[in-house]
Design an enzyme around this catalytic site. Structure first.
Site, PDB file in Angstrom:
ATOM      1  N   GLY A  27     -10.666  13.248  -9.276  1.00  0.00           N
ATOM      2  CA  GLY A  27      -9.267  13.064  -8.921  1.00  0.00           C
ATOM      3  C   GLY A  27      -8.477  12.550 -10.100  1.00  0.00           C
ATOM      4  N   GLY A  78     -14.702   1.833  -0.237  1.00  0.00           N
ATOM      5  CA  GLY A  78     -13.357   1.281  -0.214  1.00  0.00           C
ATOM      6  C   GLY A  78     -13.276  -0.162   0.240  1.00  0.00           C
ATOM      7  CE1 TYR A 131     -10.640   0.983   5.874  1.00  0.00           C
ATOM      8  CE2 TYR A 131      -9.794   0.942   3.629  1.00  0.00           C
ATOM      9  CZ  TYR A 131      -9.592   0.784   4.995  1.00  0.00           C
ATOM     10  OH  TYR A 131      -8.353   0.437   5.471  1.00  0.00           O
ATOM     11  CB  THR A 148      -0.973  -0.033   1.198  1.00  0.00           C
ATOM     12  OG1 THR A 148      -1.905   1.047   1.089  1.00  0.00           O
ATOM     13  CG2 THR A 148      -0.253   0.041   2.533  1.00  0.00           C
ATOM     14  N   GLY A 186      -4.907  11.193  -9.646  1.00  0.00           N
ATOM     15  CA  GLY A 186      -3.647  10.618  -9.184  1.00  0.00           C
ATOM     16  C   GLY A 186      -3.507   9.145  -9.523  1.00  0.00           C
ATOM     17  CE  LYS A 190      -1.652   0.452  -3.547  1.00  0.00           C
ATOM     18  NZ  LYS A 190      -3.061   0.674  -3.934  1.00  0.00           N
TER      19      LYS A 190
END
Length: 276
Positions: free
Chosen positions: A127, A237, A216, A63, A129, A67
């Site tokens: 978004g 999420g 989430y 995570t 990203g 990544k």
């Protein structure tokens, strides 16, 4: 049978739901000798951690902020290379050249299909990203040809998303942050950790009948609450985390698993946290 180890790495990592999900998977599959833990690892520490994993290690979940850097530690899949992110490392102890995969993309597609989105033509992406890049790749198998992107910087949005969009033949329309398109969209994916004012959330939620908000916790977001109030199909999420974890479990163990096992475990763990 010798113990087999897997883990999730990242920073911060203390509140990760991945151990809950993967342990539930191993229990459901009867893999009593498999373990799955969480380790706080920074970018500069990842190579050393991987090098220190012996033959009992099967794979790692990655995570943030790992990544991107994990791509340098193995052979990336086409998808991982395209979106510039890997969330899974599979050890190859014999050859010493590990595999890097991205199950976020396939997990997001599976979550949408599971929610009844069999096909789509237009999507709104909030978004621009790394998660937005994975979202673009996830939308492509559904037939999406046009994606409207709400971004704070059009220049950065194009730099981030154009390679993925070009690969899949998706047309990008970048609009200013907070601007809501008037055209109907089949699905909205929110990837930015931003809380909108309730009136803005309601306007965004009205754009499409399906909202996938990758947050989430805390939940619901103002966007998620607005979509629920509007009667939309809403994914969060946990849906993403559970579906991508099914892919990781398959890569690690070779076994298929019903995603409902992981969805139940994840939502129960979140409910327990909120009750504390």
């Amino acid at each position: 049978m010798a113990a087999r180890h897997c883990a999730v790495l990242g920073s911060p990592i203390e509140h990760s739901l991945s151990p809950v999900l993967h342990r539930a998977a191993y229990e459901a599959l009867g893999l009593a000798d498999w373990t799955y833990d969480a380790h706080r690892v920074e970018e500069g520490q990842l190579a050393g951690f991987v090098a220190g994993c012996g033959p009992e290690w099967v794979g790692l979940s990655l995570t943030m902020p790992l990544k991107r850097v994990v791509l340098d530690l193995g052979t990336p899949s086409v998808t991982a290379a395209l979106v510039g992110a890997g969330n899974t490392l599979l050890f190859d102890h014999e050859q010493g050249r590990h595999r890097v995969e991205n199950t976020d993309v396939t997990g997001m597609t599976a979550a949408l299909v599971g929610a009844g989105v069999a096909g789509a033509r237009r999507a709104l992406l909030v978004g621009a990203g790394a998660t937005a890049r994975s979202s673009l790749a996830a939308l492509a198998p559904l037939g999406v040809g046009t994606v409207t992107v709400m971004a704070r910087s059009a220049e950065r949005a194009h730099a981030s998303l154009d390679p993925v969009a070009t690969h899949f033949g998706i047309r990008l329309l970048v609009i200013e942050w907070g601007t809501v398109p008037t055209a109907h969209h089949d699905v909205t994916i929110a990837t930015a950790p931003t809380e909108f004012a309730p009136e803005d959330a309601a306007r965004i939620a009205a754009v499409s009948p399906v909202l996938f908000d990758v947050i989430y916790d805390p939940w619901p977001t103002t966007l998620g609450a607005a979509a629920q109030a509007a009667g939309a199909v809403v994914l969060d999420g946990v849906d993403l985390l559970a579906h991508q974890a099914v892919g990781q479990v398959k890569l690690f163990t070779g076994s298929d698993l019903d995603v409902t096992v992981l969805l139940s475990a994840g939502r129960a763990a979140l409910a327990a946290r909120r009750d504390q």
